[in-house]
Design a protein around this motif. Structure first.
Motif, PDB file in Angstrom:
ATOM      1  N   PHE A 243     -29.219  28.302   4.038  1.00  9.55           N
ATOM      2  CA  PHE A 243     -30.152  27.964   5.121  1.00  9.55           C
ATOM      3  C   PHE A 243     -29.406  27.665   6.431  1.00  9.55           C
ATOM      4  O   PHE A 243     -28.376  26.997   6.421  1.00  9.55           O
ATOM      5  CB  PHE A 243     -30.972  26.720   4.752  1.00  9.55           C
ATOM      6  CG  PHE A 243     -31.806  26.900   3.516  1.00  9.55           C
ATOM      7  CD1 PHE A 243     -32.867  27.803   3.500  1.00  9.55           C
ATOM      8  CD2 PHE A 243     -31.539  26.171   2.353  1.00  9.55           C
ATOM      9  CE1 PHE A 243     -33.649  27.962   2.358  1.00  9.55           C
ATOM     10  CE2 PHE A 243     -32.301  26.326   1.219  1.00  9.55           C
ATOM     11  CZ  PHE A 243     -33.363  27.226   1.213  1.00  9.55           C
ATOM     12  N   GLN A 244     -29.978  28.172   7.532  1.00 12.70           N
ATOM     13  CA  GLN A 244     -29.435  27.797   8.842  1.00 12.70           C
ATOM     14  C   GLN A 244     -30.038  26.444   9.238  1.00 12.70           C
ATOM     15  O   GLN A 244     -31.020  25.990   8.649  1.00 12.70           O
ATOM     16  CB  GLN A 244     -29.808  28.864   9.887  1.00 12.70           C
ATOM     17  CG  GLN A 244     -29.205  30.231   9.597  1.00 12.70           C
ATOM     18  CD  GLN A 244     -27.697  30.168   9.405  1.00 12.70           C
ATOM     19  OE1 GLN A 244     -26.968  29.703  10.280  1.00 12.70           O
ATOM     20  NE2 GLN A 244     -27.204  30.608   8.254  1.00 12.70           N
ATOM     21  N   GLU A 245     -29.470  25.871  10.280  1.00 15.05           N
ATOM     22  CA  GLU A 245     -29.924  24.523  10.656  1.00 15.05           C
ATOM     23  C   GLU A 245     -31.407  24.469  11.016  1.00 15.05           C
ATOM     24  O   GLU A 245     -32.128  23.567  10.612  1.00 15.05           O
ATOM     25  CB  GLU A 245     -29.073  24.001  11.823  1.00 15.05           C
ATOM     26  CG  GLU A 245     -27.961  23.090  11.338  1.00 15.05           C
ATOM     27  CD  GLU A 245     -27.269  22.353  12.464  1.00 15.05           C
ATOM     28  OE1 GLU A 245     -26.358  22.937  13.050  1.00 15.05           O
ATOM     29  OE2 GLU A 245     -27.660  21.199  12.742  1.00 15.05           O
ATOM     30  N   ASP A 246     -31.862  25.494  11.791  1.00 13.19           N
ATOM     31  CA  ASP A 246     -33.281  25.459  12.192  1.00 13.19           C
ATOM     32  C   ASP A 246     -34.209  25.665  10.993  1.00 13.19           C
ATOM     33  O   ASP A 246     -35.239  25.039  10.872  1.00 13.19           O
ATOM     34  CB  ASP A 246     -33.560  26.499  13.281  1.00 13.19           C
ATOM     35  CG  ASP A 246     -32.990  27.856  12.951  1.00 13.19           C
ATOM     36  OD1 ASP A 246     -32.102  27.908  12.057  1.00 13.19           O
ATOM     37  OD2 ASP A 246     -33.428  28.855  13.534  1.00 13.19           O
TER      38      ASP A 246
ATOM     39  N   HIS B 247     -23.404  18.856   4.668  1.00 12.39           N
ATOM     40  CA  HIS B 247     -23.585  20.301   4.666  1.00 12.39           C
ATOM     41  C   HIS B 247     -23.416  20.947   6.038  1.00 12.39           C
ATOM     42  O   HIS B 247     -22.779  21.970   6.176  1.00 12.39           O
ATOM     43  CB  HIS B 247     -24.953  20.673   4.086  1.00 12.39           C
ATOM     44  CG  HIS B 247     -25.074  22.146   3.837  1.00 12.39           C
ATOM     45  ND1 HIS B 247     -24.666  22.731   2.667  1.00 12.39           N
ATOM     46  CD2 HIS B 247     -25.492  23.158   4.630  1.00 12.39           C
ATOM     47  CE1 HIS B 247     -24.844  24.016   2.735  1.00 12.39           C
ATOM     48  NE2 HIS B 247     -25.346  24.315   3.910  1.00 12.39           N
ATOM     49  N   PHE B 248     -23.989  20.339   7.058  1.00 17.06           N
ATOM     50  CA  PHE B 248     -23.902  20.985   8.372  1.00 17.06           C
ATOM     51  C   PHE B 248     -22.739  20.462   9.207  1.00 17.06           C
ATOM     52  O   PHE B 248     -22.619  20.743  10.378  1.00 17.06           O
ATOM     53  CB  PHE B 248     -25.241  20.857   9.113  1.00 17.06           C
ATOM     54  CG  PHE B 248     -26.313  21.663   8.444  1.00 17.06           C
ATOM     55  CD1 PHE B 248     -26.293  23.060   8.522  1.00 17.06           C
ATOM     56  CD2 PHE B 248     -27.303  21.055   7.696  1.00 17.06           C
ATOM     57  CE1 PHE B 248     -27.262  23.817   7.886  1.00 17.06           C
ATOM     58  CE2 PHE B 248     -28.271  21.808   7.047  1.00 17.06           C
ATOM     59  CZ  PHE B 248     -28.252  23.188   7.140  1.00 17.06           C
ATOM     60  N   PHE B 249     -21.891  19.680   8.546  1.00 17.74           N
ATOM     61  CA  PHE B 249     -20.772  19.105   9.297  1.00 17.74           C
ATOM     62  C   PHE B 249     -19.422  19.647   8.870  1.00 17.74           C
ATOM     63  O   PHE B 249     -18.460  19.620   9.609  1.00 17.74           O
ATOM     64  CB  PHE B 249     -20.772  17.578   9.160  1.00 17.74           C
ATOM     65  CG  PHE B 249     -22.024  16.967   9.679  1.00 17.74           C
ATOM     66  CD1 PHE B 249     -22.187  16.790  11.052  1.00 17.74           C
ATOM     67  CD2 PHE B 249     -23.053  16.602   8.824  1.00 17.74           C
ATOM     68  CE1 PHE B 249     -23.364  16.244  11.543  1.00 17.74           C
ATOM     69  CE2 PHE B 249     -24.218  16.060   9.311  1.00 17.74           C
ATOM     70  CZ  PHE B 249     -24.388  15.871  10.676  1.00 17.74           C
ATOM     71  N   GLU B 250     -19.369  20.097   7.660  1.00 18.72           N
ATOM     72  CA  GLU B 250     -18.062  20.554   7.180  1.00 18.72           C
ATOM     73  C   GLU B 250     -18.127  21.997   6.727  1.00 18.72           C
ATOM     74  O   GLU B 250     -19.159  22.472   6.247  1.00 18.72           O
ATOM     75  CB  GLU B 250     -17.577  19.666   6.023  1.00 18.72           C
ATOM     76  CG  GLU B 250     -16.991  18.373   6.543  1.00 18.72           C
ATOM     77  CD  GLU B 250     -16.500  17.460   5.438  1.00 18.72           C
ATOM     78  OE1 GLU B 250     -16.372  17.921   4.289  1.00 18.72           O
ATOM     79  OE2 GLU B 250     -16.255  16.287   5.752  1.00 18.72           O
TER      80      GLU B 250
ATOM     81  N   LEU C  27     -28.128  16.266   2.067  1.00 19.77           N
ATOM     82  CA  LEU C  27     -27.429  16.770   3.247  1.00 19.77           C
ATOM     83  C   LEU C  27     -26.366  15.783   3.721  1.00 19.77           C
ATOM     84  O   LEU C  27     -25.272  16.162   4.142  1.00 19.77           O
ATOM     85  CB  LEU C  27     -28.430  17.063   4.359  1.00 19.77           C
ATOM     86  CG  LEU C  27     -29.405  18.215   4.029  1.00 19.77           C
ATOM     87  CD1 LEU C  27     -30.494  18.306   5.088  1.00 19.77           C
ATOM     88  CD2 LEU C  27     -28.661  19.533   3.897  1.00 19.77           C
ATOM     89  N   ASN C  28     -26.707  14.516   3.579  1.00 18.92           N
ATOM     90  CA  ASN C  28     -25.750  13.471   3.931  1.00 18.92           C
ATOM     91  C   ASN C  28     -24.509  13.497   3.053  1.00 18.92           C
ATOM     92  O   ASN C  28     -23.383  13.508   3.547  1.00 18.92           O
ATOM     93  CB  ASN C  28     -26.409  12.100   3.757  1.00 18.92           C
ATOM     94  CG  ASN C  28     -26.887  11.586   5.085  1.00 18.92           C
ATOM     95  OD1 ASN C  28     -26.320  11.938   6.118  1.00 18.92           O
ATOM     96  ND2 ASN C  28     -27.931  10.784   5.061  1.00 18.92           N
ATOM     97  N   LEU C  29     -24.797  13.476   1.768  1.00 17.80           N
ATOM     98  CA  LEU C  29     -23.690  13.402   0.811  1.00 17.80           C
ATOM     99  C   LEU C  29     -22.798  14.650   0.888  1.00 17.80           C
ATOM    100  O   LEU C  29     -21.585  14.558   0.809  1.00 17.80           O
ATOM    101  CB  LEU C  29     -24.226  13.267  -0.616  1.00 17.80           C
ATOM    102  CG  LEU C  29     -24.861  11.927  -0.983  1.00 17.80           C
ATOM    103  CD1 LEU C  29     -25.581  12.032  -2.317  1.00 17.80           C
ATOM    104  CD2 LEU C  29     -23.789  10.842  -1.054  1.00 17.80           C
TER     105      LEU C  29
END
Ligand code: ADP
Ligand code: ZN
Ligand code: ZN
Length: 824
Positions: free
Chosen positions: A197-200, A228-231, A223-225
């Motif tokens: 999945f993309q961010e949007d 996913h969108f940070f690393e 997503l936090n653990l």
């Protein structure tokens, strides 16, 4: 990649000769490949897991081929080396490929419709499973040991093998033998996003989950653990961790999975304990070891096999460790073969202390699930996780090695390397040489008492020969004392089964707090019972042997078929109650000892005391730690164990070994006595060995006393030449078996006659073996002795052909005929 073949030849796990052709349906064309497992039907209803051996386009003309039903693997489970190795085993040992497959692969990897499945009680039943998997688990919750064919019926599918395979991998079910208490789930469940999945897109998904607050929360938490969108590569998140993070139930997670937002995958938990990483350095070799290892390296430059003939405690194992280290540095795998499980427990500690978690062990005391794990670990060929060194017993030659550099065959003379039954009747040492050849690897055979055949090969220059006659720290070889039992009996000096010398020496040991090993190659209490009035002996109803008396459970047991019964009160012949036990086994020794040494801590190591998985380890540990004073044992205690406080070894009955009717009896007696003697000797103090015998002047006893291997070897070699035996001739035994004695005799006469027409005087027999009936089958052997120079392949081909002729005669149809190449 699409393969263009329409047909696959497969190996079935059945005692059938040859390969079997199946057609590959269009939808499986991308999947089916050599070395993978496929599910195929055979006969009416049966399904088997077969191995793809060949792909081709030649449609068989004489029968209608069936379709492959499914392909179980995404990549091969049998590699190219293995397939070649199987071919060789099959050809050399005259075994059908199906038998080789059965022997080579743990049961968990070759499911068939008869395989029985049970649910694994410690499996987390909330796991996310597909519908069929859930159905299967439902069936299994209600009944144990369900066969796969019944499962098929219960869930209304033709083929559930793929689902069963998946459940096995998730640890949800287990197959028959392995539902042991020791089973631990080794796979862990992890969560990840179902697609990239993309961010949007993710924003939208979260938005949609507005009304399912708990689900939304869980997804946020994921997503936090995972960051996913940070690393770049998200962190792994286990199901457990995720559920704990917001303290929710699995149903919430299940909903997200059903919506195809998250998915679950299984991954092996790293079993290898990284805390164990090697701590100790390699020992510095002494000058003799240095010289030996130099010679080994030199030989390896132009020879593939080297025999290291080193006396007991000369430090052969340390030499192996140095050679292993060299291979590991080169990124090669090492296979270290041992003849006995008991031995692995000592060596594994020595190897682990140097190589840490690079070492894996493989033997039959592991349950099937564990064997599958080790198999897969090696198959995976992952440089970080896969074992580089495998320490194992004979069956480990079948593991999926792909990069062997060295095979060590320790105690190469041991006959436990030979598989007697069932087929394939292979010799792991000899097969190891071929395995090494396939990998362009080297083989090192090590022993203090080489097999006559091996020493002969070394003498002839076929193998490199390196000899090591100094024990580490120049410890002296033990002093060997022969005790004449006949004399002692005549003078009425025997103390029960012990000679007065032995008792005296043991007393000294006990006073000095030194340990003793007593060796007797018979387990149980007494080999047989006998009526004192008429001489009647209780025999096994199924086999032509006497029943062994076991006192601990007051049973008479057959060591060939397992038949057990209570000892008779009256003689079957004359009714007398005067029935006595005759001879003695380890159990009786243990009992008698406690009468002479009431304060000593005594233990027994034999088949009966080591049935449990960790039993060996416990006994060896206790003895090593001086928690025991006397260890009584069968040949298990003779093989390469290394103890530091044993000052006396007693061999209680040398004669029974020497009198055994076999052309190798003298060689074996020498090896056994020399090996068990090698256990004597403490740090810096010479050990003693006492041999009880009726024949103190026997040349074999004398060779043991003088520690003279060469003398035994030369005398045996002369006999082998004179009486037409290996190493001068190759033996093939043709064993025939049937319930009706006259029939098997007749067939054997017939076969022998036709073989004699072809092979002439090379055919011996038919002859009944000493034990000519086992489990109600009468046995007759024909022995073929062929010159080393002549082609064994041709002889085997003829044998096969002649055996098949016999099978075509109607009344001989049911006679079992098996071949044993290089019988032991
Ligand atoms: P073998 O395998 O020939 O019977 P081992 O390798 O078991 O002999 O050696 C016998 C004993 O001597 C072992 O306890 C071993 O640790 C010790 N030993 C052998 N070589 C050395 C060495 N170079 N340095 C220190 N100890 C050694
Ligand atoms: Zn009697
Ligand atoms: Zn029996």
């Amino acid at each position: 990649m699409n393969n263009n073949s329409n047909f696959a030849d497969v190996i079935l796990p059945l005692p059938l000769a040859g390969l079997f052709t199946y057609s590959i349906p269009e939808e499986l064309k991308t999947d089916v490949a050599i070395g993978k497992r496929v599910v195929v039907p055979l006969g009416n209803k049966k399904l088997y897991t077969a191995i793809v051996r060949k792909l081709h386009n030649n449609e068989p003309s004489d029968y209608k081929v069936k379709d492959i039903l499914s392909c179980l693997d995404s990549s091969h489970v049998i590699n190219g080396y293995q397939l070649k190795f199987w071919d060789w085993i099959s050809q050399y040992y005259q075994a059908v490929l199906g038998d080789v497959y059965k022997a080579a692969v743990p049961s968990g990897l070759k499911l068939e419709s008869q395989t029985k499945i049970s649910i694994n009680s410690d499996f987390n039943t909330d796991s996310i499973l597909n519908k069929t998997e859930e159905q299967i688990l439902n069936v299994l919750t209600h009944s144990k040991d369900v066969s796969i064919s019944s499962l098929n019926q219960a869930v209304g599918l033709k083929n559930t093998l793929p689902q069963v395979k998946s459940l096995l991998e998730k640890g949800a079910v287990s197959i028959d033998e392995q539902i042991s208490a020791g089973y631990k789930e080794k796979k862990q469940e992890f969560v990840c996003l179902n697609s990239d999945f993309q961010e949007d897109e993710m924003g939208e998904i979260l938005n949609k989950l507005k009304r399912a607050k708990k689900q939304q929360e869980l997804l946020y938490s994921y997503l936090n653990l995972s960051k996913h969108f940070f690393e770049e590569t998200p962190q792994k998140v286990s199901v457990l961790e995720l559920l704990k993070s917001i303290d929710c139930s699995r149903t919430i997670l299940k909903s997200l999975i059903e919506k195809n937002i998250l998915k679950i995958y299984f991954e092996k938990v790293d079993r290898l304990d990284h805390s164990e990483i090697s701590s100790s350095e390699l020992k510095i070799l002494n000058q003799y070891q240095e010289k030996a290892i130099g010679e080994i390296r030199t030989h390896f430059e132009n020879q593939n096999c080297v025999l290291l003939h080193g006396v007991t405690s000369s430090g052969k194992t340390e030499i192996y460790i140095h050679l292993i280290e060299e291979q590991i540095k080169k990124g090669k795998q090492v296979l270290y073969l041992l003849p006995e499980i008991a031995l692995t427990t000592q060596i594994i500690n020595r190897l682990k202390s140097v190589f840490g978690n690079k070492v894996g062990v493989y033997h039959s005391k592991f349950n099937d699930a564990e064997r599958v794990e080790i198999y897969n670990n090696i198959l995976e060929n992952n440089s970080e996780r896969s074992y580089q060194i495998i320490l194992g017993v004979r069956s480990s030659i079948f593991l999926p090695f792909n990069n062997l550099g060295l095979i060590i065959v320790d105690e190469e003379h041991e006959n436990t390397y030979k598989q007697f039954d069932p087929s394939p009747r292979y010799h792991a040492r000899d097969a190891a040489l071929y395995l090494a050849h396939l990998h362009q690897a080297k083989t090192l055979l090590g022993t203090a008492t080489p097999a006559v055949e091996t020493y002969f090969n070394a003498q002839k220059g076929k193998y490199g020969l390196v000899e090591l006659f100094q024990r580490h720290q120049d410890l002296e070889m033990p002093e060997i004392i022969v005790s004449d039992i006949k004399e002692a009996r005549r003078k009425k000096q025997m103390k029960s089964i012990f000679s007065p010398d032995l008792i005296k020496m043991m007393e000294t040991c006990m006073e000095n707090k030194e340990q003793v090993i007593l060796f007797q190659n018979r387990r149980g209490y007494a080999p047989y019972l006998e009526c004192k009035s008429c001489g009647w002996v209780p025999n096994c109803p199924n086999c032509s042997v006497s029943l062994t008396y076991h006192r601990h459970n007051n049973q008479l047991t057959c060591h060939y078929c397992g038949h057990g019964t209570h000892p008779p009160v009256n003689c079957n012949h004359c009714g007398s109650t005067d029935i006595e036990d005759r001879g003695f086994g380890t159990e009786k020794i243990e009992e008698e000892l406690s009468a002479f040494f009431p304060d000593a801590r005594i233990a027994r190591m034999d088949l009966d005391t080591t049935r449990k998985k960790r039993a060996y380890e416990k006994l060896i540990y206790q003895f090593e730690n001086h928690e025991l004073d006397i260890l009584v044992g069968t040949q298990m205690v003779s093989k390469g164990l290394d103890f530091d406080n044993v000052s006396l070894v007693g061999i209680l009955n040398a004669d029974s070994m020497m009198n055994y009717p076999d052309f190798r009896a003298y060689e074996r007696s020498f090896q056994m006595m020399a090996q068990v003697s090698g256990r004597a000797g403490r740090k810096k103090k010479r050990g003693k060995v006492l041999i009880q015998t009726y024949a103190p002047d026997h040349p074999i006893i004398q060779s043991v006393v003088k520690n003279n291997y060469q003398e035994m070897y030369s005398s045996q070699l002369l006999e082998r030449q004179e009486y037409i035996y290996p190493p001068y001739y190759r033996l093939i035994n043709i064993g025939m078996k049937h319930k009706q004695q006259h029939l098997v005799n007749e067939a054997a006469e017939y076969l022998a006659k036709s073989l004699k027409k072809i092979f002439g005087v090379r055919v011996f027999g038919p002859q009944a073996p000493v034990i000519n009936r086992i489990q109600n089958n009468y046995i007759v052997n024909i022995l073929l002795k062929i010159e080393k120079k002549s082609s064994p392949a041709k002889a085997k081909w003829i044998l096969n052909q002649q055996a098949n002729f016999i099978k075509e005669i109607d009344r001989f149809k049911a006679i079992q005929i098996n071949f044993d190449v290089d019988p032991m």
